[in-house]
Design a protein around this motif. Structure first.
Motif, PDB file in Angstrom:
ATOM      1  N   ILE A 151      30.759 -13.733 -73.439  1.00 29.22           N
ATOM      2  CA  ILE A 151      31.805 -14.736 -73.590  1.00 29.22           C
ATOM      3  C   ILE A 151      31.216 -16.000 -74.188  1.00 29.22           C
ATOM      4  CG2 ILE A 151      31.493 -15.624 -71.237  1.00 29.22           C
ATOM      5  CD1 ILE A 151      34.520 -16.180 -71.200  1.00 29.22           C
ATOM      6  N   THR A 152      32.037 -16.712 -74.945  1.00 30.31           N
ATOM      7  CA  THR A 152      31.624 -18.001 -75.490  1.00 30.31           C
ATOM      8  C   THR A 152      32.816 -18.938 -75.455  1.00 30.31           C
ATOM      9  OG1 THR A 152      30.589 -19.125 -77.378  1.00 30.31           O
ATOM     10  CG2 THR A 152      32.196 -17.417 -77.877  1.00 30.31           C
ATOM     11  N   LYS A 153      32.544 -20.232 -75.551  1.00 32.55           N
ATOM     12  CA  LYS A 153      33.604 -21.234 -75.655  1.00 32.55           C
ATOM     13  C   LYS A 153      33.826 -21.538 -77.133  1.00 32.55           C
ATOM     14  CE  LYS A 153      33.977 -21.882 -71.173  1.00 32.55           C
ATOM     15  NZ  LYS A 153      35.188 -21.481 -70.430  1.00 32.55           N
ATOM     16  N   VAL A 154      35.097 -21.530 -77.542  1.00 35.04           N
ATOM     17  CA  VAL A 154      35.398 -21.754 -78.955  1.00 35.04           C
ATOM     18  C   VAL A 154      36.147 -23.065 -79.178  1.00 35.04           C
ATOM     19  CG1 VAL A 154      35.382 -19.323 -79.560  1.00 35.04           C
ATOM     20  CG2 VAL A 154      37.503 -20.366 -78.732  1.00 35.04           C
ATOM     21  N   GLY A 211      27.612 -16.593 -72.689  1.00 37.63           N
ATOM     22  CA  GLY A 211      27.530 -16.232 -71.283  1.00 37.63           C
ATOM     23  C   GLY A 211      27.898 -14.778 -71.039  1.00 37.63           C
ATOM     24  N   PHE A 212      28.023 -14.430 -69.774  1.00 35.18           N
ATOM     25  CA  PHE A 212      28.251 -13.055 -69.345  1.00 35.18           C
ATOM     26  C   PHE A 212      29.565 -12.984 -68.577  1.00 35.18           C
ATOM     27  CE2 PHE A 212      27.877  -9.954 -65.863  1.00 35.18           C
ATOM     28  CZ  PHE A 212      27.716  -8.784 -66.589  1.00 35.18           C
ATOM     29  N   ILE A 213      30.333 -11.930 -68.820  1.00 38.03           N
ATOM     30  CA  ILE A 213      31.592 -11.729 -68.109  1.00 38.03           C
ATOM     31  C   ILE A 213      31.629 -10.311 -67.558  1.00 38.03           C
ATOM     32  CG2 ILE A 213      32.828 -11.035 -70.213  1.00 38.03           C
ATOM     33  CD1 ILE A 213      35.306 -12.425 -69.051  1.00 38.03           C
ATOM     34  N   ALA A 214      32.152 -10.167 -66.346  1.00 38.83           N
ATOM     35  CA  ALA A 214      32.284  -8.852 -65.724  1.00 38.83           C
ATOM     36  C   ALA A 214      33.537  -8.857 -64.846  1.00 38.83           C
ATOM     37  CB  ALA A 214      31.058  -8.512 -64.887  1.00 38.83           C
ATOM     38  N   ALA A 215      34.186  -7.689 -64.746  1.00 39.67           N
ATOM     39  CA  ALA A 215      35.408  -7.605 -63.953  1.00 39.67           C
ATOM     40  C   ALA A 215      35.548  -6.215 -63.350  1.00 39.67           C
ATOM     41  CB  ALA A 215      36.630  -7.931 -64.814  1.00 39.67           C
ATOM     42  N   PHE A 216      36.284  -6.174 -62.252  1.00 39.39           N
ATOM     43  CA  PHE A 216      36.573  -4.916 -61.561  1.00 39.39           C
ATOM     44  C   PHE A 216      38.043  -4.968 -61.186  1.00 39.39           C
ATOM     45  CE2 PHE A 216      36.685  -2.187 -57.758  1.00 39.39           C
ATOM     46  CZ  PHE A 216      36.088  -1.043 -58.272  1.00 39.39           C
ATOM     47  N   GLY A 217      38.834  -3.977 -61.645  1.00 38.50           N
ATOM     48  CA  GLY A 217      40.265  -4.088 -61.445  1.00 38.50           C
ATOM     49  C   GLY A 217      40.972  -2.810 -61.065  1.00 38.50           C
ATOM     50  N   TYR A 218      42.265  -3.018 -60.767  1.00 41.15           N
ATOM     51  CA  TYR A 218      43.141  -1.891 -60.395  1.00 41.15           C
ATOM     52  C   TYR A 218      44.412  -2.011 -61.224  1.00 41.15           C
ATOM     53  CZ  TYR A 218      46.094   1.213 -57.613  1.00 41.15           C
ATOM     54  OH  TYR A 218      46.936   2.228 -57.208  1.00 41.15           O
ATOM     55  N   LYS A 219      44.862  -0.903 -61.815  1.00 40.82           N
ATOM     56  CA  LYS A 219      46.075  -0.911 -62.613  1.00 40.82           C
ATOM     57  C   LYS A 219      47.071   0.102 -62.049  1.00 40.82           C
ATOM     58  CE  LYS A 219      43.742   2.055 -66.005  1.00 40.82           C
ATOM     59  NZ  LYS A 219      43.306   2.180 -67.415  1.00 40.82           N
TER      60      LYS A 219
END
Length: 313
Positions: A151-154, A211-219
């Motif tokens: 991830i980055t800020k734009v 930076g680093f982004i990570a996620a764990f989800g339910y659909k």
């Protein structure tokens, strides 16, 4: 060679044929993770100091995403996000001693005297930022998924508003010089010398971070093409200051010894903009430059949204 090329084309066509494109929109809220000291506040009587820790990544966020699942398991997703950051405390305080020589009317200058300086800043700062991320998506099954990427800020900025009050008091008597009789007190100890009140608003801009982004989800399926999802997300990123500018500034110097009140406005500042650098020669001589620092944006968040998957052709 021709056989290898034909094989490659066949693989690409097969992958494209099985790929599914999707778009999604989500909203959520993030809290700071591994907060860095943002400020130190005092109670009303200025007898107790309290540290405040936080991250400018705390606050509400909104995301638009587009992705492509290459098969039932793997996919690639791009996201554009907006962060409406929560206020962070940036209070500071300083107490120190200084010396000054006071002119005594009709008698000339007196000897140096010691001053007590109480310097208190009360303020808040918050982020208004746009981020762009690219992540690899992995489906554990039809409901549970995970993803990780960069991830980055734009775009965006950190907005700060603060009021600084400096009170100066004499800690010892100021004696009148000759020809006044020895021991003549011109200004007694404890006299209030002056108060300087400054109100300022400042926008900070950062260098492009990574930076680093990570996620764990339910659909959960809402139909043939719609899915409702909820996810836990971690974002690890810091932004190094690049420049800042004052958008509002007023400083009023009120004398306790009868001198005229003076006011400094935004247009009278020697420099409205500050460039932040990693090395600075003669730091007290150039008001347009200062040493850079790092603003934390890392956070833990919860996002909820809807995904629309385009039908295969």
């Amino acid at each position: 060679m021709k056989k290898n090329l034909l094989l490659l084309v066949a693989v690409v066509m097969a992958t494209s044929a099985s790929a599914q494109f999707y778009v999604s929109a989500s909203g959520g809220y993030s809290i700071s993770s591994a907060g860095i000291l943002t400020g130190t506040s005092l109670n009303d009587s200025q007898t107790t100091a309290t540290n405040h820790y936080g991250s400018y990544g705390e606050g509400a966020n909104f995301q638009l995403r587009a992705g492509k699942m290459f098969n039932e398991t793997f996919g690639l997703e791009m996201s554009l996000a907006y962060l409406h950051g929560a206020d962070q405390v940036i209070d500071t305080y300083k107490n120190y001693y200084a010396t000054s020589v006071f002119p005594i009317p009709n008698l000339g200058n007196s000897a140096p005297a010691t001053l007590a300086v109480n310097d208190v800043t009360k303020g808040t700062a918050h982020a208004r930022a746009y981020g762009l991320s690219m992540a690899l998506v992995y489906n554990f099954n039809e409901h549970i998924y995970g993803k990780f990427g960069a991830i980055t800020k734009v775009g965006g900025k950190t907005e700060a508003e603060a009021t600084n009050v400096v009170n100066v008091t004499l800690t010892e008597n100021v004696y009148a010089p000759s020809p006044a009789p020895a021991g003549t007190i011109a200004i007694p100890a404890g006299t209030h010398v002056k108060t300087v009140t400054t109100n300022a608003e400042q926008d900070f801009h950062g260098r492009i971070p990574l930076g680093f982004i990570a996620a764990f989800g339910y659909k959960h399926s809402l139909g043939e093409n719609l899915n409702l999802f909820a996810e836990l997300e971690y974002l690890g990123i810091n932004v190094t200051r690049d420049n800042s500018e004052y958008t509002a500034f007023t400083s009023v110097d009120v004398s306790g010894l009868g001198a005229p009140t003076t006011t400094t406005t935004l247009d009278q500042l020697p420099s409205k903009e500050i460039t932040y650098v990693d090395s600075l020669a003669n730091p007290n001589t150039d008001p347009s430059k200062a040493l850079s620092s790092v603003a934390p944006y890392s956070s833990f968040g919860i996002n909820v949204g809807i995904t629309y998957t385009f039908s295969k052709k």
